[in-house]
Design an enzyme around this catalytic site. Structure first.
Site, mmCIF file in Angstrom:
data_model
loop_
_atom_site.group_PDB
_atom_site.id
_atom_site.type_symbol
_atom_site.label_atom_id
_atom_site.label_comp_id
_atom_site.label_asym_id
_atom_site.label_seq_id
_atom_site.Cartn_x
_atom_site.Cartn_y
_atom_site.Cartn_z
ATOM 1 N N VAL A 90 0.844 -1.194 0.000
ATOM 2 C CA VAL A 90 0.000 0.000 0.000
ATOM 3 C C VAL A 90 0.878 1.241 0.000
ATOM 4 C CG1 VAL A 90 -1.782 1.290 1.229
ATOM 5 C CG2 VAL A 90 -1.821 -1.209 1.265
ATOM 6 N N ASP A 95 -13.804 -11.208 9.108
ATOM 7 C CA ASP A 95 -12.461 -11.066 9.690
ATOM 8 C C ASP A 95 -12.413 -9.835 10.591
ATOM 9 O OD1 ASP A 95 -9.894 -11.974 10.189
ATOM 10 O OD2 ASP A 95 -9.002 -10.858 8.523
#
Length: 342
Positions: free
Chosen positions: A46, A153
């Site tokens: 990222v 999650d």
């Protein structure tokens, strides 16, 4: 900033709704200027980036997709995020496919992980502040579930603070999220051991309550700094989860209200059908906005010390998603995990 109006209050989106379609064969670097690296996972990196036309700061997640399945996973994540336009959820801005690499452009969130924020010396952790965070988490999950999407999650590292000084949070990482049809049986064999629900471990049918179990674990950890089901090994943790046995015996719960414990009890139930929904959580007395008895709650020093150890352990041994192999009763790292924090 742009407003998103709900029934009770007005909160904000970072940018207007965008009907994102994946741009095939295009290079994101033509439209976005890449800057420093912000994070790195097994399959993704990222970067901070700036859109050249308007100067907007964003996060660009580059994911290597050597197999068709890898590309389909990213495509599914993009499709799910297109339906999740809400201020408590990270927002999708753009998406590209360029050869074996896919790039997802996301809202930039710069406040860091929630637990990192609350252990900061400048932050006074109280039960009242915990209700502020838990209310927002439940608002985000409630919106997801009303779009028939399961996150699957939910864990501390997937809850970020919008800024380094404010109390607004965002739920991130929809890499394991799934669309859900309540009329069809859905089973999964992945999750994060400390936060995964019993039905996942047992390979039973999952549902909205699967996320709500994880919300209950997050709440327990936030209030105490302790992990309710953690064992010496991941298989031991999973065994503890399947029997759903935990307690409030630690001294960190001495000053915690009965309302807070009731909130947790109604989530950490072995029977998925018995757990509170996200909407019921928002209507629980503990999360009601006007609670005079919580305005002057004592600072939670024991919890904060515990949380510092929790975060330290988490950073040393990142609890990445796992796949549960039922044939050999083993737990292996999820090789399709592309999660990196923007």
């Amino acid at each position: 900033m742009y407003s998103f109006r709900s029934k009770k209050n007005q909160v904000q989106l970072s940018f207007p709704y965008r009907d994102v379609q994946i741009k095939r064969g295009a290079d994101p670097k033509e439209q976005y200027e890449l800057q420093e690296e912000l994070g790195r996972g097994k399959f993704g990196i990222v970067y901070r980036c700036i859109e050249k036309t308007n100067g907007l700061s964003l996060a660009a997640k580059f994911i290597t997709c050597p197999k068709k399945e890898d590309r389909r996973n990213v495509e599914r994540e993009v499709e799910i995020m297109r339906a999740l336009q809400h201020p408590r959820l990270i927002q999708l801005y753009d998406a590209y496919e360029n050869g074996k690499t896919m790039c997802v452009i996301l809202e930039l969130i710069e406040g860091g992980e929630l637990f990192e924020r609350v252990i900061d010396d400048d932050f006074i952790l109280t039960e009242k502040s915990c209700t502020v965070f838990m209310r927002q988490i439940c608002e985000g999950v409630d919106f997801m579930h009303k779009q028939r999407i399961l996150h699957l999650d939910m864990k501390p590292e997937n809850i970020l603070c919008l800024t380094q000084t404010g109390n607004r949070i965002k739920i991130i990482d929809f890499g394991l999220a799934r669309k859900f049809d309540p009329d069809k049986k859905l089973q999964v064999l992945f999750g994060t051991p400390e936060f995964v629900a019993p039905e996942v471990v047992n390979y039973d049918a999952i549902g909205y309550g699967t996320d709500m179990w994880s919300v209950g674990v997050i709440c327990y950890v936030l209030l105490s700094g302790l992990s309710p089901f953690m064992g010496a090994t991941d298989p031991q943790t999973m065994a503890n989860v399947t029997i759903a046995k935990y307690d409030f015996d630690d001294e960190s719960f001495n000053e915690i209200s009965e309302l807070a414990k009731d909130f947790i009890r109604k989530l950490l139930l072995k029977d998925i059908a018995e757990r509170m929904t996200a909407e019921e959580c928002l209507n629980h007395e503990w999360l009601k906005r006007k609670k005079a008895n919580l305005h002057r709650t004592p600072s939670m020093d024991v919890t904060k010390d515990n949380l510092k150890l929790f975060v330290e352990r988490w950073n040393e041994h990142p609890n990445s998603p796992y796949v549960f192999d039922k044939s050999s009763q083993s737990i292996i790292p999820d090789q399709n995990d592309s999660s990196t924090s923007p």
